[in-house]
Design an enzyme around this catalytic site. Sequence first.
Site, mmCIF file in Angstrom:
data_model
loop_
_atom_site.group_PDB
_atom_site.id
_atom_site.type_symbol
_atom_site.label_atom_id
_atom_site.label_comp_id
_atom_site.label_asym_id
_atom_site.label_seq_id
_atom_site.Cartn_x
_atom_site.Cartn_y
_atom_site.Cartn_z
ATOM 1 N N THR A 187 0.808 -1.230 0.000
ATOM 2 C CA THR A 187 0.000 0.000 0.000
ATOM 3 C C THR A 187 0.841 1.279 0.000
ATOM 4 O O THR A 187 0.283 2.375 -0.089
ATOM 5 C CB THR A 187 -0.897 0.065 1.262
ATOM 6 N N LYS A 188 2.164 1.155 0.114
ATOM 7 C CA LYS A 188 2.985 2.364 0.223
ATOM 8 C C LYS A 188 2.984 3.156 -1.091
ATOM 9 O O LYS A 188 2.654 2.623 -2.149
ATOM 10 C CB LYS A 188 4.426 1.995 0.595
#
Length: 363
Positions: free
Chosen positions: A185-186
């Site tokens: 998700t970064k």
Amino acid sequence: MTIPQAAPPRRIARFREEIDRAVASVLGGSTYILGQAVADFEAAFAASAGQPHGVGVASGTEALALALRALGIGPGDEVIAPALTFAGTAQAVLQCGALPRLVDVDPVTRCLDPARVAEAVGARTAAILPVHLFGHPADMPALMKIAEHHGLAVIEDCAQCHGASLAGRPLGSFGHAAAYSFYPTKNLGCVGDGGAILTRDAALADRLRALRHYGFAGPERVSRGLGFNARLDEIQAAILLVLLPHLEAGNAERRAIAARYRACLSLSGLGLPPEAPGHVYHQFAVTHPERDRLMRHLAEAGIGTAVHYAPGLHRHPAFREGATGPLPVTDALAATLLSLPIQPEVADEAPARVAQALRGFSL
Ligand SMILES: Cc1ncc(COP(=O)(O)O)c(C=O)c1O
């Protein structure tokens, strides 16, 4: 249609053809561990952040823990860290035998409050671990001043700030080492776990390369000291090499979505996140006194949200020993923060949809 809070597969889908070619090239190659893709990615990622050395590792938590170890931090030492962050920040400190001294954050930046850090420095303090939470810069000039005054190491937790800067200077370049996570998700995320440490210190980079690889110092397989199996793998590195050139555009899209949220929500009664020119909006986290009711209301309107982070780390059994006392700002934020969708692949319609949903919500 439902808007998820985040959907990493949609980013992968956007670059799928290139990723397929990159993965196929690793599969058809001769080395699956510490080969050309890892070396190329380390060089490219370090260059993108204006740093001379990059070391790919297995995760963001490993990046922090190895950086702490490589800087000589261990049992008997204390590391000052914010109480408002992901548990991995403090786990990395425990992992190397040190104690995370958890202090309060600034109510505006939501990052380490330098005044609280100055109060927390003691005889055992060995390092400061600022987190650039949600992509917003911590006050690095003030924190570096404290660190220099007391001779402390500084490890920047850059898990949420790929590509971010402060007064034109890349985040991660202020301290002795910067730890990154490439969790899916970064802002720069792979399809599994991954991490990296960036530094301007060549000797530190050498120690990190040995630590991540059984303590080996060169091609001969001889352990020179403590070492782990904590390497970034070739497939993740190949995927990251595809995604890295798109990081800046992705961050610009995040800023544009954030600007639209501000325009749509300025009169909504929600607390809005701080603005800063180098902010990369890993999250767009608003505050509301009835956060849980708001979260349910947005879910009913088909808008996914998430809570980052509750409770504060000082309330986790694993970290209680290191709490520096009552941490009212962290507690207040932990009770009220709500992260709206900001990932460019999911959030295009989100500002208008959130604003519309709020019309049916009594604030
Ligand atoms: C601020 C922060 N620090 C550390 C980590 C740990 O990274 P990882 O999950 O790659 O171990 C994360 C995220 O996951 C994070 O958000």
